[in-house]
Write a protein that holds these residues in place. Structure first.
Motif: not given
Lengths: 467, 467
Positions: B420-421, A421, A443, A427, A418, B341, B413-418, A435-437
């Motif tokens: 999201x940023x 990126x 999780x 940023x 995070x 997200x 799952x938490x890979x989605x955070x990349x 941020x929308x994590x």
């Protein structure tokens, strides 16, 4: 019909073979002849995987090899193993090559239209007494891994005390410490620095030392190795520092690497402070039209500091190769630079960093605030919620994120992405706060640990800005 | 000395109590009186944790409560439980309040300088025959959770067949399915849609259905529930759809929620399409100087589509409260919006999304390409490397990232955070391709799955751009 151009690649691992493969995808053999020259006997293997092979997580050496020499050849790459390049002639567009069967001598000239330098890095091996003794091992190449495994088997079958000393407490050092602990060794890690993992600030490195102690790994810091002691059989027996001597049936060197650029230096190609080749964004050696370089032998642009740095990492090497192959293949690609992300583990401890350390930020002329927070990987009430510590650096006044370090257990390490990126996007820590994590109790806590740090850093920037 | 201003908060959960707590941090009681009115008997609890309480992962209800009423009161918040607001009078700056001890009647007027609407959301409960029968449960509030646990204990002690039907295959539905499977129930999930998890595109939702089948959870899609059937004892016995009947000792409703904004509607406050309150970036109700709103009762700006959306999620509610409390407390904060997200799991399957689905992108007037890739959570040769599928949407021509969906096992799952940023930073998929994400064999393949998807999406944008 025009004759085919020739692409010569020096180095058969990540960067070199990615470049070759990508160029081959874009150009047919009749358009582009591709010759890859590799000094050793392996291609396209995961050097980062060697500690896990030694530790037994990976059972077959073959598993580490993404593409065998045969597979490369089948795809139309003229791969020559056990072939050394002894000289570069950039102005003459040729390299001097010494094949395995050529015997001695200076080798034969081989002309090129495009040259790719992917010569990698060599491990640091201090010139200490005894350093070449049997039982002292690097862990850089497949041959290193195989040789270390042989020593392990001998040592284990000999049923000696089974003590190992790892010299250097960086990534490779701590990964090797884990591997050896899993093999039943008593492990001592020696490092010159104040704390292990100098890729972290010392206050975060201390957490690694403490966690390693909990795993039975002794870490001796501020330890300057002076000699490797050998027994009557000539094998390693102990490692001596200025202050003490540590018994060892086995010594592993994890002292980091330097770019392997001797030939490039002799040929007058531009090198940076670390000795790595300097390239432009297309991964072309600066000032040279048809010489490209990538992987562990180059310096890359650090997007956070604006300086060139040497970072040896397979993932960068692979991307460099992709960019080089695309450009030689007639496409267009650039490598934008790095932000210095790295992640590692020792047993169940996860260690991650991205951006700049305090020392690096200072060296880059930046003024900054730092904050450190404690949080958990999951909602506090959810089973398996594990503590993690997040340290964040933000630039004075602007609040731009400068770096993040994380030490924790399961679920901690990859959270650094995070921040990676956010660094790429320049940023501010205030922008990061909301941020929308992804959130769900298994999780993350309601506020992801990275956001908690960003919120605290925002407040610190404001306070500092008032002065 | 000036008299204290008064802040009245309606709703004692995440948004409301975060606002109250943050304002209290910034203003002393002599400056700001804070009254929080809560209809129920609990404050600041994790509604998202209820499925895990039911499933037994969380053993004590108290664990879900971040701050008790007593703790809030100790911090100087005048918290009134079992207290309902029956009317808003925005022009008169007052609300009509019916306390627990007040008996019937319209209640008493309570004036405010700042009003915070944090009334949350109410679960959808279709007006079907039998829907109010004992054994039919929502899972929205602590009382819902407690009531469901009582039913579970009764059913379990009665040693009946122990069959459960979950109506609705969204996040709550699949989480409850897992909870009930863990409790030994045979579980059937019914949903109207083509595939479960309509927060994903159907091609990704299919993976969830298949994985649930592998866990012994039957999912019936395109199933329109027509009635809840009861037995002679009046308790639920089965759920009927247009096509079939499913036996059930227990029915859980997971049909999603709608903003609870009846009072706001009556008072003429601005509502969006979903019925959620519309606010500005400071979380002030549009057109109102001193009325603020946050949490599950508001619509938020979707940064990807530019449209307002209703997204009920504790993490947003908490952030809204933080912004509101900061602003009322005399500071300055804005909530920039969301990118959509969400992450969830059912047994060991991890499900994540951010940005827009295909249907949402179309509805927003966007033209796009989609790609789907298969990769693994770790280097392929590393133990525990688990497959994951990543779907990516990118805008036609510009290549701007529009959305990512991930279905996989541990580490997915938490890979989605990349992503999201990257969405927050309006990155293109090409910019994403070379992001410097954490790499080491236990954490990622050489190219992180998100980067593999970005690379493929870049190629798809180029191909589409040629037409």
């Amino acid at each position: 019909m025009a004759t085919a151009q020739r692409m010569v690649v020096i180095g058969g691992n990540a960067a070199g073979m990615s470049a070759a493969s990508q160029a081959r995808r874009l150009k047919r053999p009749g358009e582009l002849e591709i010759i890859a020259l590799e000094r050793g006997g392996y291609t396209s293997y995961s050097a980062c995987g060697i500690p896990y092979w030694v530790g037994g997580d990976v059972t077959a050496a073959d598993d580490l090899i993404a593409w065998t020499p045969e597979e490369h050849r089948e795809r139309g790459i003229d791969l020559r193993l056990h072939t050394e390049v002894t000289e570069l002639d950039p102005d003459g567009c040729r390299v001097r090559v010494l094949g395995g069967g050529d015997g001695g001598g200076p080798g034969k000239w081989l002309g090129y239209d495009h040259l790719v330098l992917a010569t990698g890095a060599r491990p640091l091996r201090p010139g200490l007494p005894g350093i070449e003794a049997p039982g002292v091992h690097g862990v850089q190449t497949m041959d290193d891994g195989r040789s270390l495994l042989e020593t392990l088997e001998e040592t284990e079958s000999a049923r000696t005390r089974r003590r190992a000393v790892v010299v250097g407490a960086g990534y490779i050092g701590v990964e090797m410490a884990e591997a050896l602990v899993r093999r039943g060794y008593r492990v001592t890690v020696l490092d010159r620095a104040e704390e292990p993992m100098t890729t972290l600030d010392p206050d975060m490195g201390r957490l690694v030392r403490e966690a390693m102690a909990g795993m039975g790994i002794e870490t001796v810091t501020e330890a300057a190795v002076t000699a490797v002691r050998t027994g009557e059989d000539g094998r390693v027996r102990a490692v001596a520092t200025e202050d003490a001597e540590y018994e060892a049936d086995l010594v592993v060197l994890g002292l980091g690497v330097r770019p392997e650029t001797g030939l490039a230096r002799e040929a007058g190609l531009p090198l940076g402070e670390s000795g790595g080749l300097l390239t432009d964004l297309a991964m072309r050696v600066r000032g040279r039209e048809n010489i490209w370089a990538g992987g562990d032998c180059v310096e890359v642009l650090d997007l956070v500091s604006g300086l060139d740095r040497h970072i040896a990492l397979g993932t960068h090497a692979n991307k460099h190769g992709q960019v080089i192959g695309t450009n030689i293949g007639g496409g267009y690609a650039t490598f934008p630079g790095v932000v210095g992300t790295a992640v590692s583990k020792v047993c169940d401890l996860e260690i991650a960093r991205t951006g700049l350390l305090e020392s690096q930020a200072r060296a880059a002329g930046l003024r900054f605030v730092t904050v450190t927070i404690e949080s958990t990987s999951r909602a506090g009430y959810y089973p398996g919620a594990a503590p993690m510590r997040v340290k964040m650096l933000a630039e004075h006044r602007t609040g731009r994120l400068l770096g993040v370090q994380i030490v924790g257990r399961e679920g901690a390490g990859k959270r650094v992405d995070v921040a990676a990126v956010a660094l790429s996007a320049s940023m501010t820590v205030e922008q990061m706060t909301f941020l929308d994590l992804g959130y769900a109790p298994p999780f993350s806590p309601l506020w992801d640990p990275v956001l908690v740090a960003a919120r605290k850093a925002t407040a610190a920037v404001r306070r500092a800005g008032a002065h």
